[in-house]
Motif scaffolding. Structure first.
Motif, PDB file in Angstrom:
ATOM      1  N   ILE A   1     -16.605 -37.017 -21.394  1.00  0.00           N
ATOM      2  CA  ILE A   1     -16.487 -36.362 -20.086  1.00  0.00           C
ATOM      3  C   ILE A   1     -17.555 -35.283 -19.941  1.00  0.00           C
ATOM      4  O   ILE A   1     -18.188 -34.868 -20.914  1.00  0.00           O
ATOM      5  CB  ILE A   1     -15.075 -35.763 -19.876  1.00  0.00           C
ATOM      6  CG1 ILE A   1     -14.794 -34.593 -20.833  1.00  0.00           C
ATOM      7  CG2 ILE A   1     -14.016 -36.832 -20.089  1.00  0.00           C
ATOM      8  CD1 ILE A   1     -14.955 -33.262 -20.182  1.00  0.00           C
ATOM      9  N   GLU A   2     -17.674 -34.822 -18.691  1.00  0.00           N
ATOM     10  CA  GLU A   2     -18.586 -33.725 -18.372  1.00  0.00           C
ATOM     11  C   GLU A   2     -17.909 -32.864 -17.323  1.00  0.00           C
ATOM     12  O   GLU A   2     -17.257 -33.357 -16.402  1.00  0.00           O
ATOM     13  CB  GLU A   2     -19.908 -34.296 -17.844  1.00  0.00           C
ATOM     14  CG  GLU A   2     -21.010 -33.276 -17.695  1.00  0.00           C
ATOM     15  CD  GLU A   2     -20.969 -32.548 -16.348  1.00  0.00           C
ATOM     16  OE1 GLU A   2     -21.309 -31.347 -16.336  1.00  0.00           O
ATOM     17  OE2 GLU A   2     -20.602 -33.162 -15.333  1.00  0.00           O
ATOM     18  N   THR A   3     -18.046 -31.558 -17.506  1.00  0.00           N
ATOM     19  CA  THR A   3     -17.549 -30.617 -16.514  1.00  0.00           C
ATOM     20  C   THR A   3     -18.332 -29.320 -16.615  1.00  0.00           C
ATOM     21  O   THR A   3     -18.566 -28.813 -17.721  1.00  0.00           O
ATOM     22  CB  THR A   3     -16.029 -30.346 -16.668  1.00  0.00           C
ATOM     23  OG1 THR A   3     -15.589 -29.508 -15.600  1.00  0.00           O
ATOM     24  CG2 THR A   3     -15.674 -29.727 -17.994  1.00  0.00           C
ATOM     25  N   GLN A   4     -18.776 -28.833 -15.510  1.00  0.00           N
ATOM     26  CA  GLN A   4     -19.491 -27.559 -15.428  1.00  0.00           C
ATOM     27  C   GLN A   4     -20.622 -27.453 -16.453  1.00  0.00           C
ATOM     28  O   GLN A   4     -20.785 -26.421 -17.112  1.00  0.00           O
ATOM     29  CB  GLN A   4     -18.515 -26.393 -15.561  1.00  0.00           C
ATOM     30  CG  GLN A   4     -17.458 -26.390 -14.484  1.00  0.00           C
ATOM     31  CD  GLN A   4     -16.420 -25.309 -14.659  1.00  0.00           C
ATOM     32  OE1 GLN A   4     -16.442 -24.530 -15.604  1.00  0.00           O
ATOM     33  NE2 GLN A   4     -15.495 -25.248 -13.718  1.00  0.00           N
ATOM     34  N   GLY A   5     -21.385 -28.537 -16.608  1.00  0.00           N
ATOM     35  CA  GLY A   5     -22.541 -28.530 -17.500  1.00  0.00           C
ATOM     36  C   GLY A   5     -22.236 -28.703 -18.974  1.00  0.00           C
ATOM     37  O   GLY A   5     -23.136 -28.663 -19.803  1.00  0.00           O
ATOM     38  N   VAL A   6     -20.980 -28.899 -19.322  1.00  0.00           N
ATOM     39  CA  VAL A   6     -20.585 -29.100 -20.713  1.00  0.00           C
ATOM     40  C   VAL A   6     -20.074 -30.534 -20.839  1.00  0.00           C
ATOM     41  O   VAL A   6     -19.326 -31.013 -19.989  1.00  0.00           O
ATOM     42  CB  VAL A   6     -19.469 -28.110 -21.120  1.00  0.00           C
ATOM     43  CG1 VAL A   6     -19.012 -28.353 -22.539  1.00  0.00           C
ATOM     44  CG2 VAL A   6     -19.923 -26.683 -20.925  1.00  0.00           C
ATOM     45  N   ASP A   7     -20.492 -31.235 -21.924  1.00  0.00           N
ATOM     46  CA  ASP A   7     -19.968 -32.573 -22.120  1.00  0.00           C
ATOM     47  C   ASP A   7     -19.447 -32.726 -23.539  1.00  0.00           C
ATOM     48  O   ASP A   7     -19.799 -31.962 -24.439  1.00  0.00           O
ATOM     49  CB  ASP A   7     -21.025 -33.632 -21.810  1.00  0.00           C
ATOM     50  CG  ASP A   7     -22.133 -33.682 -22.827  1.00  0.00           C
ATOM     51  OD1 ASP A   7     -22.358 -34.763 -23.380  1.00  0.00           O
ATOM     52  OD2 ASP A   7     -22.778 -32.644 -23.081  1.00  0.00           O
ATOM     53  N   GLY A   8     -18.592 -33.711 -23.712  1.00  0.00           N
ATOM     54  CA  GLY A   8     -18.009 -33.983 -25.013  1.00  0.00           C
ATOM     55  C   GLY A   8     -16.927 -35.030 -24.890  1.00  0.00           C
ATOM     56  O   GLY A   8     -16.836 -35.725 -23.882  1.00  0.00           O
ATOM     57  N   TRP A   9     -16.096 -35.103 -25.897  1.00  0.00           N
ATOM     58  CA  TRP A   9     -15.052 -36.117 -25.987  1.00  0.00           C
ATOM     59  C   TRP A   9     -13.679 -35.470 -25.930  1.00  0.00           C
ATOM     60  O   TRP A   9     -13.454 -34.434 -26.525  1.00  0.00           O
ATOM     61  CB  TRP A   9     -15.198 -36.911 -27.277  1.00  0.00           C
ATOM     62  CG  TRP A   9     -16.439 -37.744 -27.292  1.00  0.00           C
ATOM     63  CD1 TRP A   9     -17.689 -37.347 -27.678  1.00  0.00           C
ATOM     64  CD2 TRP A   9     -16.548 -39.095 -26.885  1.00  0.00           C
ATOM     65  NE1 TRP A   9     -18.571 -38.381 -27.537  1.00  0.00           N
ATOM     66  CE2 TRP A   9     -17.903 -39.474 -27.052  1.00  0.00           C
ATOM     67  CE3 TRP A   9     -15.650 -40.043 -26.399  1.00  0.00           C
ATOM     68  CZ2 TRP A   9     -18.366 -40.751 -26.755  1.00  0.00           C
ATOM     69  CZ3 TRP A   9     -16.109 -41.310 -26.106  1.00  0.00           C
ATOM     70  CH2 TRP A   9     -17.452 -41.659 -26.284  1.00  0.00           C
ATOM     71  N   ILE A  10     -12.772 -36.132 -25.210  1.00  0.00           N
ATOM     72  CA  ILE A  10     -11.401 -35.652 -25.064  1.00  0.00           C
ATOM     73  C   ILE A  10     -10.456 -36.803 -25.392  1.00  0.00           C
ATOM     74  O   ILE A  10     -10.767 -37.961 -25.114  1.00  0.00           O
ATOM     75  CB  ILE A  10     -11.185 -35.110 -23.631  1.00  0.00           C
ATOM     76  CG1 ILE A  10      -9.886 -34.347 -23.498  1.00  0.00           C
ATOM     77  CG2 ILE A  10     -11.251 -36.215 -22.603  1.00  0.00           C
ATOM     78  CD1 ILE A  10      -9.777 -33.561 -22.204  1.00  0.00           C
ATOM     79  N   VAL A  11      -9.337 -36.481 -26.009  1.00  0.00           N
ATOM     80  CA  VAL A  11      -8.347 -37.508 -26.313  1.00  0.00           C
ATOM     81  C   VAL A  11      -7.862 -38.112 -24.992  1.00  0.00           C
ATOM     82  O   VAL A  11      -7.486 -37.393 -24.069  1.00  0.00           O
ATOM     83  CB  VAL A  11      -7.166 -36.916 -27.120  1.00  0.00           C
ATOM     84  CG1 VAL A  11      -6.087 -37.968 -27.347  1.00  0.00           C
ATOM     85  CG2 VAL A  11      -7.648 -36.363 -28.448  1.00  0.00           C
ATOM     86  N   GLN A  12      -7.889 -39.430 -24.918  1.00  0.00           N
ATOM     87  CA  GLN A  12      -7.568 -40.133 -23.672  1.00  0.00           C
ATOM     88  C   GLN A  12      -6.157 -39.847 -23.184  1.00  0.00           C
ATOM     89  O   GLN A  12      -5.911 -39.771 -21.985  1.00  0.00           O
ATOM     90  CB  GLN A  12      -7.775 -41.637 -23.880  1.00  0.00           C
ATOM     91  CG  GLN A  12      -7.830 -42.441 -22.604  1.00  0.00           C
ATOM     92  CD  GLN A  12      -8.500 -43.782 -22.819  1.00  0.00           C
ATOM     93  OE1 GLN A  12      -9.355 -43.929 -23.674  1.00  0.00           O
ATOM     94  NE2 GLN A  12      -8.110 -44.752 -22.019  1.00  0.00           N
TER      95      GLN A  12
END
Length: 183
Positions: free
Chosen positions: A159-170
């Protein structure tokens, strides 16, 4: 038995058999894949709001009253029914209504753990550098944050939000089905 009676019984038998076969196919197919709407796309499915202002109506026409108005683009919604160019949607809070398909986008977004809103000060969803529970935490998000979803592998979503991206548990987002994988 008269010819007319045999003809009527024959037609009724055929109709009952056809209905039974159709029900069996529909039931077994529901487990294999989602139903298809009039558009040919699966139902239900997640999309997002495209416009800055979207009227949620009580029926599939501008003749129906507006029940609610969304004032933010990118909000994830689930299409649960189709009628002509209208889509019955449900949002993360369970609110349902009809919107015109032109106001929807195929872009995938999600909401972080909306079921945890209001559960206290220290409730966060972790955004990780890699799709692993041991990976470094990139950010901690409060429940209810709208995020852009790039892909999901069935367990994790990038995911991406407010210029930060990474992985989140679905399982910690509303906007992707359990086990759903897409790019």
């Amino acid at each position: 038995m008269s010819f007319v009676m045999r003809h009527v019984i024959s037609k009724l038998s055929f109709a009952l058999i056809a209905a039974f076969v159709g029900a069996v196919i529909t039931t077994s197919g529901a487990h294999a894949q989602a139903a298809k709407g009039a558009s040919g796309l699966p139902l239900p499915r997640f999309v997002s709001l495209k416009a800055k202002s979207v009227n949620l109506r009580i029926g599939p026409s501008v003749d129906y009253a507006v029940a609610f108005r969304y004032l933010r683009p990118g909000v994830p919604v689930e299409i649960i029914q189709e009628y002509d160019n209208w889509r019955r949607i449900r949002d993360a809070d369970g609110t349902e209504g009809w919107v015109n398909q032109a106001l929807l986008s195929g872009d995938r977004t999600a909401v972080t753990a909306p079921w945890m809103r209001g559960k206290g000060e220290g409730v966060f969803v972790n955004l990780r550098r890699e799709p692993q529970s041991t990976a470094a935490i990139v950010a901690r998000m409060e429940p209810g944050v709208v995020i852009r979803v790039g892909e999901c592998n069935g367990d994790w979503c990038h995911i991406e939000t407010q210029g930060v991206d990474g992985w989140i548990v679905q399982s910690e987002i509303w906007g992707a089905y359990p086990g759903e994988a897409f790019k």
